[in-house]
Each structure stands twice: as C-alpha cells, then as structure tokens.
Motif scaffolding. Structure first.
Motif, PDB file in Angstrom:
ATOM      1  N   PRO A  35       0.931  -1.454   0.071  1.00 46.19           N
ATOM      2  CA  PRO A  35      -0.021  -0.233  -0.282  1.00 46.19           C
ATOM      3  C   PRO A  35       0.831   1.394   0.320  1.00 46.19           C
ATOM      4  CG  PRO A  35      -1.165  -1.297   1.807  1.00 46.19           C
ATOM      5  CD  PRO A  35       0.429  -2.473   1.132  1.00 46.19           C
ATOM      6  N   ALA A  36       1.758   1.175   0.362  1.00 46.91           N
ATOM      7  CA  ALA A  36       2.850   2.257   0.286  1.00 46.91           C
ATOM      8  C   ALA A  36       4.115   3.299  -0.533  1.00 46.91           C
ATOM      9  CB  ALA A  36       4.218   2.470   2.196  1.00 46.91           C
ATOM     10  N   GLU A  37       3.403   1.751  -1.685  1.00 48.39           N
ATOM     11  CA  GLU A  37       4.006   2.000  -2.991  1.00 48.39           C
ATOM     12  C   GLU A  37       3.173   2.423  -3.991  1.00 48.39           C
ATOM     13  OE1 GLU A  37       7.625  -0.799  -3.557  1.00 48.39           O
ATOM     14  OE2 GLU A  37       5.503  -2.149  -2.823  1.00 48.39           O
ATOM     15  N   LEU A  38       1.580   2.391  -3.044  1.00 46.47           N
ATOM     16  CA  LEU A  38       0.386   2.524  -4.210  1.00 46.47           C
ATOM     17  C   LEU A  38       0.163   4.423  -3.845  1.00 46.47           C
ATOM     18  CD1 LEU A  38      -1.565  -0.419  -4.250  1.00 46.47           C
ATOM     19  CD2 LEU A  38       0.046   0.168  -5.919  1.00 46.47           C
ATOM     20  N   ASN A  39      -0.070   5.478  -5.273  1.00 51.16           N
ATOM     21  CA  ASN A  39      -0.412   6.842  -5.021  1.00 51.16           C
ATOM     22  C   ASN A  39      -1.834   6.862  -5.762  1.00 51.16           C
ATOM     23  OD1 ASN A  39      -0.361   6.818  -7.830  1.00 51.16           O
ATOM     24  ND2 ASN A  39       2.443   7.670  -7.344  1.00 51.16           N
ATOM     25  N   GLY A  40      -2.604   7.845  -6.014  1.00 52.89           N
ATOM     26  CA  GLY A  40      -3.563   7.706  -6.423  1.00 52.89           C
ATOM     27  C   GLY A  40      -3.570   8.037  -7.382  1.00 52.89           C
ATOM     28  N   CYS A  41      -2.822   7.660  -8.759  1.00 50.31           N
ATOM     29  CA  CYS A  41      -2.289   7.641 -10.340  1.00 50.31           C
ATOM     30  C   CYS A  41      -3.024   6.309 -10.241  1.00 50.31           C
ATOM     31  CB  CYS A  41      -1.585   8.170 -10.563  1.00 50.31           C
ATOM     32  SG  CYS A  41      -1.608  10.089 -10.609  1.00 50.31           S
ATOM     33  N   GLN A  42      -1.932   5.374  -9.389  1.00 51.57           N
ATOM     34  CA  GLN A  42      -2.341   4.520  -9.457  1.00 51.57           C
ATOM     35  C   GLN A  42      -3.329   3.287  -9.245  1.00 51.57           C
ATOM     36  OE1 GLN A  42       1.678   2.778  -7.174  1.00 51.57           O
ATOM     37  NE2 GLN A  42       3.024   2.461  -9.520  1.00 51.57           N
ATOM     38  N   PHE A  43      -3.911   3.792  -8.196  1.00 48.87           N
ATOM     39  CA  PHE A  43      -5.624   3.193  -7.804  1.00 48.87           C
ATOM     40  C   PHE A  43      -6.300   3.682  -8.939  1.00 48.87           C
ATOM     41  CE2 PHE A  43      -3.869   2.364  -3.280  1.00 48.87           C
ATOM     42  CZ  PHE A  43      -4.134   1.217  -3.475  1.00 48.87           C
ATOM     43  N   LEU A  44      -6.081   4.808  -9.943  1.00 50.26           N
ATOM     44  CA  LEU A  44      -6.775   4.662 -11.303  1.00 50.26           C
ATOM     45  C   LEU A  44      -6.895   3.914 -11.751  1.00 50.26           C
ATOM     46  CD1 LEU A  44      -7.057   8.837 -11.417  1.00 50.26           C
ATOM     47  CD2 LEU A  44      -8.640   7.738 -11.125  1.00 50.26           C
ATOM     48  N   TYR A  46      -5.640   0.963 -11.422  1.00 53.48           N
ATOM     49  CA  TYR A  46      -6.115   0.043 -10.745  1.00 53.48           C
ATOM     50  C   TYR A  46      -8.096  -0.498 -10.724  1.00 53.48           C
ATOM     51  CZ  TYR A  46      -3.814  -2.818  -7.158  1.00 53.48           C
ATOM     52  OH  TYR A  46      -2.658  -3.674  -6.695  1.00 53.48           O
ATOM     53  N   LYS A  47      -8.807   0.847 -10.876  1.00 53.37           N
ATOM     54  CA  LYS A  47     -10.263   1.109 -11.130  1.00 53.37           C
ATOM     55  C   LYS A  47      -9.935   0.407 -12.364  1.00 53.37           C
ATOM     56  CE  LYS A  47     -13.710   4.326 -11.306  1.00 53.37           C
ATOM     57  NZ  LYS A  47     -14.331   3.253 -12.587  1.00 53.37           N
ATOM     58  N   SER A  48      -9.778   0.729 -13.555  1.00 52.73           N
ATOM     59  CA  SER A  48      -9.778   0.748 -14.751  1.00 52.73           C
ATOM     60  C   SER A  48     -10.067  -1.684 -15.058  1.00 52.73           C
ATOM     61  CB  SER A  48      -8.660   1.449 -16.057  1.00 52.73           C
ATOM     62  OG  SER A  48      -9.036   2.635 -15.725  1.00 52.73           O
ATOM     63  N   PHE A  49      -8.445  -1.604 -14.234  1.00 55.13           N
ATOM     64  CA  PHE A  49      -8.765  -3.397 -14.292  1.00 55.13           C
ATOM     65  C   PHE A  49      -9.692  -3.712 -13.994  1.00 55.13           C
ATOM     66  CE2 PHE A  49      -4.112  -2.011 -15.854  1.00 55.13           C
ATOM     67  CZ  PHE A  49      -3.331  -2.989 -16.485  1.00 55.13           C
ATOM     68  N   GLY A  50     -10.108  -3.187 -12.869  1.00 59.62           N
ATOM     69  CA  GLY A  50     -11.025  -3.919 -11.888  1.00 59.62           C
ATOM     70  C   GLY A  50     -12.439  -4.126 -13.064  1.00 59.62           C
ATOM     71  N   ILE A  82     -11.205   4.892  -4.620  1.00 62.78           N
ATOM     72  CA  ILE A  82     -11.527   5.132  -5.965  1.00 62.78           C
ATOM     73  C   ILE A  82     -12.191   3.894  -6.883  1.00 62.78           C
ATOM     74  CG2 ILE A  82      -9.813   5.654  -7.623  1.00 62.78           C
ATOM     75  CD1 ILE A  82      -8.741   7.873  -6.182  1.00 62.78           C
ATOM     76  N   SER A  83     -10.818   2.864  -5.761  1.00 58.93           N
ATOM     77  CA  SER A  83     -10.839   2.034  -6.772  1.00 58.93           C
ATOM     78  C   SER A  83     -12.008   1.006  -5.765  1.00 58.93           C
ATOM     79  CB  SER A  83      -9.494   0.909  -7.259  1.00 58.93           C
ATOM     80  OG  SER A  83      -9.119   0.756  -5.884  1.00 58.93           O
ATOM     81  N   SER A  84     -12.348   0.611  -4.875  1.00 57.36           N
ATOM     82  CA  SER A  84     -13.042   0.168  -3.963  1.00 57.36           C
ATOM     83  C   SER A  84     -14.427  -0.787  -4.897  1.00 57.36           C
ATOM     84  CB  SER A  84     -13.499   0.837  -2.692  1.00 57.36           C
ATOM     85  OG  SER A  84     -14.734   1.459  -3.109  1.00 57.36           O
ATOM     86  N   ASN A  85     -15.234   0.286  -5.650  1.00 60.54           N
ATOM     87  CA  ASN A  85     -16.742  -0.274  -6.167  1.00 60.54           C
ATOM     88  C   ASN A  85     -16.163  -1.242  -7.135  1.00 60.54           C
ATOM     89  OD1 ASN A  85     -18.799   0.582  -8.237  1.00 60.54           O
ATOM     90  ND2 ASN A  85     -19.422   0.075  -6.500  1.00 60.54           N
ATOM     91  N   SER A  86     -15.087  -0.909  -8.441  1.00 60.47           N
ATOM     92  CA  SER A  86     -14.861  -2.217  -9.506  1.00 60.47           C
ATOM     93  C   SER A  86     -14.150  -3.122  -9.079  1.00 60.47           C
ATOM     94  CB  SER A  86     -13.867  -1.024 -10.226  1.00 60.47           C
ATOM     95  OG  SER A  86     -12.680  -0.563  -9.494  1.00 60.47           O
ATOM     96  N   CYS A  87     -13.291  -2.965  -8.061  1.00 61.27           N
ATOM     97  CA  CYS A  87     -12.405  -4.147  -7.275  1.00 61.27           C
ATOM     98  C   CYS A  87     -13.382  -4.665  -6.628  1.00 61.27           C
ATOM     99  CB  CYS A  87     -11.477  -3.957  -6.309  1.00 61.27           C
ATOM    100  SG  CYS A  87      -9.990  -3.499  -7.728  1.00 61.27           S
TER     101      CYS A  87
END
Length: 566
Positions: A35-44, A46-50, A82-87
């Motif tokens: 989690p420490a290595e992830l920032n806001g852009c990477q969770f976007l 995540y959302k797309s991959f989800g 940001i990505s919780s719903n899609s995942c």
C-alpha cells in the motif's frame, strides 16, 4: 483498459480466443505492490483493471493459475475508495465464475483476509455488502460440508467482534463518555451488522437451492442470535443507524433461518415492541415485527403473542398522534411501517387474533383514512394500499362464505369495521382527490373504490346484507357530497356527481366480481378490469384534474368521524 472494458460485450459474443497475458502481467505487478508504494494515480489504474476483470471474469478465471493473483489484486484495490467499487464488483464476479477453485486453502485464506480487513471501516457500506455477498456465494459452493460450515461460521465471526465491542461499552462508562471513540465504535458496529445481514440475505438463496444443510444453519444461528439479543437489550438501540442495521440483519436472518427463530417469536416480538415504546421514531421495529408476523403469524399457538404485540404498538404515543393530515405529513416512514405491520397482521394472523384485535384494527383503518389525505405522496399511497388490503381480505371471506358467519370470524369482523367506517372513508377519499397532489392518488383510489363497490354489491346478494349493502355505499356518497362546501364544488356539481359516481361504481363492481369468479380468477388480477373499471378511473381522474386548484383541506379525526360522533 477502459477501451477493453467498453468492448467486452462484443468480444464475449464473438467467442474468438483472446490473449489476456498482458492483463495478467499487469495484475501480477500491481498486486505485488505494498500500500505504501501505491499513489492516487495508480489506484485509477486499479479501477480500470477492476472493470476489465469484472467484464471478462469468466474467461480470466477459467485458468486455475489466474485465481490467486486476481483475488490478491481485488483485495488491494478494495482498500482505496477510488477503486473499491470496481474491485468489489470484480471480486463478486470472480467468486461466481471460479467457484470450483474456491475450496483450496490458499484461496480461502485470501477471502478471509479480505473479510477480516473490513473492520477498519474504510469502505462504503454498499461495497462491504457486495464483498460479503461475493464471499458467501463462494463459500456456499464448497462441496465438503464440514469445511463449508466452518468457513461460513468464520466469515460471520469476522463481523462478530465489531458488534461485540459496542456491547462491551455498556460496561465501560468512561469509553461511552468519550464522544469521538463512541461514535467510531457505533459506526464499526453498524457496518458489522450490515455485513451480517448481507451474509444471511445471500444465504437465503443458497438454502432455497439446497446448497446449505440444516446443521450449518444451526451453527450460524447459534453465533448470531445471542449477540443480537444482547444488543437489542442495550441502551445503544437509541441510535437510529444501529437499531436500523440490527433490525435489518435480524430480518435477513429470519428469512434464512426461519424454523430456528420460530421458538423465539414471543421473545423477539416483545423485544421489538418494547424497544418501539422506548424509541418511537424508530420505524425499523415495526418493519421487523411485520416480517416476523409474515413468517410465523399464521400459527394458532402464537395468536396471543401477536395480539399483545399489536396492543403494545398501538399504545405508543407516536401512533396515537396520527390523527390529522398535518401529523401524517411529518411521519411518512412511521405511517408506512405501521401500515405494513397491520397489513401483515390482517393477512397472516389466525381469526382468533383478528377477533381479539377488532377495536385496534378499526382504529388503524380510521387512521389510514385520515392519512390518505396527507400532502406527502408516499404516506397517502401506503395508507390507501392498507385500506385496499382490508377490502381484499373481506372480499375473499365473503366469496368463500356467502352465508353470514358468526361474529367470531375474520370476515365478519372486517366487514363490520368497514360498515362503521365507510362514511369516514368516503369523506376522506373525496378530500384526498382535491388539490395539487390528488392526481398521484387516482389509480390507487379508483382501485380501492372498485373493491368497496364490489364488496357492497356482493353483500347485497348474500346473507351479509344485514351488515353491509349497496344502500350503505349510496348513503355514504350522498352524505359526503352534500357536506362538501361551495369552496370545493361548483354550483350544481353535487347533483351531477352522485348519479354519475353510483353508475360507474356499480359497473366497476360488476367487472371486479366477474374477474374473481370461475376461470376469470386465473386470467385477470381483478384490478380496473373491463369497461366499468376503466370508466371509474377516468371519472375519478376527471374529478381530480378539475379540482386541482382548490385549496388543500386540513383533515383531522374530528372531521372524518363527525357523522359517527354526532
């Protein structure tokens, strides 16, 4: 990834082989990050991959080697808003499509890790429910009965501690005095109850399909009920969110574990009714009691308990005060819950309970007639629906027993109530059709009046005529129309309304009774059938449209019952 998810339907319909190796390569990279290595852009990202995983879950999960990294990816993505719903949606689809691989220990460990990590309260409640439903679906598909039972019990226990902590606060006054800590504990407990409810809601479907045995239900019931019993007896039920979540989870458990709750019916109904007396704005207690009545109220051995429950509810000041259209506008949720409870009581309870509660049912009918004039659309419509329930039950009993039964039958009690309250009902129906909010009530009002006319017409031809007859309806209509002031009717309109309405009511009654006899009963639902039913609705709509600009009247119990009092 966004483009790939948008064309999913086309690719899946085509059915041609598709190389997902690039997708899985990125999934492995992202799921290995801390989690420490992830920032806001990477969770976007995540959302797309989800979204992609959810769209192609059936193909992606067809390979056993993909399951673990896909679940780990969803677990990481769920942790951020940001990505919780899609995942969480992707997790649900994976659990549905990869159920044959779920029983393996490494996969189960990931699912439990996800469920136990939700205690922090970082997700939306809707996402938490989605996740628990997904995991419950996966666990229900485990073939080994013992593993399935222990797994479901572990999943339920992951939410247990969240609720247990709030109960412990009763023994720790210092913690309760800390408003911030107490609010956080309440929030965590509410979330835990919602997750429990989601588990039992999904479990009900698995029980219907035969996937869950009685032994498993017994274990889950043994975990859930003692905890909820302690909670409902605590002072924390004063909190609206907590009491609503507790009642919702109880309702879901009742649908899943019905026979196990049967023996507890007296205790649960007493608990619900006493809590309602303490916290009279919490309509959740009425709603859950209605669920209990629907599930077990038909059993004669519980007649006394059901009567005691409606007596306790009816004694509450919040319900006693529902005696004016203004008050009804202030309490729409309470009106809906009360109407649902009394409807369930009439439909499900044995005749002994109906007979013993005749005075309370008559009072509830009078309140419903008043509530039908409320400006609040929801409150007015649910009140009209409740009165229609009265007519449904009465018509059923009169059709089944044309000879007038004793005063100790359900039909006799209901028809007598309608005979006494008919004038007040007609008075309120007319006032409900005045003003700007009247058009929304046209259909339900027409349906109810069609049933009333059908009941009066049917009683006219049978031994029930001594209680109710067509002349009763004529008298109510004439009295009501003649009492309407010039403020609401144009000059000479009263003389036109009475013969017109009586004619269309008579035709609508004939259509309704025709639809309820012989083979017609299977072909027609009995609502607004035939030319007569449609004409009645048109006449009522014309009346409402031509009187929409008149001032909306204020109705209270003194007005609606004025003739009976005099």
């Amino acid at each position: 990834m966004y483009a790939l998810s948008m064309v999913a339907d086309t690719i899946l319909q085509d059915g041609s082989p598709f190389d997902f190796s690039v997708v899985m390569h990125f999934v492995n990279i992202l799921s290995s990050r801390t989690p420490a290595e992830l920032n806001g852009c990477q969770f976007l990202v995540y959302k797309s991959f989800g979204d992609v995983i959810g769209s192609y879950s059936k193909w992606l999960s067809s390979s056993k080697s993909n399951i673990k990294p896909l679940l780990l990816f969803c677990a990481s993505g769920i942790s951020k808003s940001i990505s919780s719903n899609s995942c969480s949606v992707a997790l649900r689809k994976l659990c549905e499509d990869a159920s044959s691989f779920i029983h393996e220990p490494p996969i189960l460990d990931i699912l439990f890790w996800i469920s136990e990590g939700m205690g922090e309260g970082n997700l939306r409640i809707e996402d938490e429910e989605e996740i628990i439903s997904a995991i419950t679906h996966a666990l229900c598909s485990i073939l080994d009965k013992e593993l399935r039972k222990t797994s479901l019990a572990r999943l339920l226990c992951s939410s247990y501690s969240a609720v247990e902590k709030i109960i412990d606060i009763d023994r720790d006054e210092l913690l309760r005095q800390n408003s911030s800590a107490y609010a956080q504990a309440l929030n965590i407990a509410v979330r835990g109850l919602h997750r429990m409810g989601a588990l039992f809601s999904h479990l009900a479907m698995s029980i219907t399909s035969g996937l869950i045995d009685d032994d498993t239900i017994s274990v889950l019931f043994g975990i859930f009920w003692p905890l909820l019993e302690k909670l409902t007896q605590s002072s924390h039920m004063e909190n609206t969110s907590l009491s609503t979540a507790a009642c919702r989870s109880l309702s879901s458990a009742i649908h899943s574990c019905g026979q196990h709750f049967q023996i507890l019916l007296p205790k649960i109904l007493e608990c619900l009714s006493m809590n309602f007396l303490l916290y009279q704005r919490h309509d959740c207690f009425l709603r859950t009691a209605a669920n209990m009545i629907e599930e077990f109220g038909h059993k004669e051995e519980y007649s006394v308990v059901c009567v005691r429950t409606i007596e306790t509810f009816s004694s509450a000041a919040s319900l006693s005060n529902l005696n004016s259209s203004y008050t009804c506008d202030q309490e729409p949720d309470l009106i809906e819950a009360y109407a649902n409870f009394t409807s369930a009581f009439i439909r499900c309870c044995p005749k002994e309970a109906i007979v013993a509660s005749r005075s309370l049912l008559e009072l509830s009918f009078q309140k419903a007639a008043i509530c039908s004039t409320a400006m609040h659309q929801g409150a007015a419509l649910v009140a009209i629906s409740y009165m229609s329930c009265f007519f449904d039950a009465s018509l059923t009993d009169v059709l089944e027993s044309p000879e007038c039964p004793s005063d100790e039958s359900r039909g006799a009690v209901l028809v007598q109530i309608l005979a006494r309250c008919g004038e007040g009902l007609m008075f309120n129906v007319f006032y409900a059709l005045l003003g700007v909010s009247a058009l929304s009530r046209v259909h339900k009002s027409a349906t109810m009046l069609q049933k009333l006319a059908a009941l009066c017409s049917l009683c006219e031809r049978t031994m029930w005529k001594g209680i109710l007859c067509w002349d009763s309806l004529c008298g109510w209509l004439q009295t009501t129309v003649s009492s309407l002031s010039s403020e609401y009717l144009r000059q000479g309109e009263a003389e036109l309304i009475i013969p017109l309405w009586l004619k269309v009511l008579q035709d609508a009654a004939s259509d309704y009774l025709h639809s309820r006899t012989g083979d017609n009963c299977r072909n027609h639902p009995g609502y607004m059938q035939g030319k007569g039913g449609r004409t009645l609705k048109r006449v009522i709509r014309d009346f409402a449209e031509s009187h929409r600009n008149v001032p909306t009247p204020y109705i209270d119990s003194r007005w609606s019952c004025r003739q009976q009092l005099s």
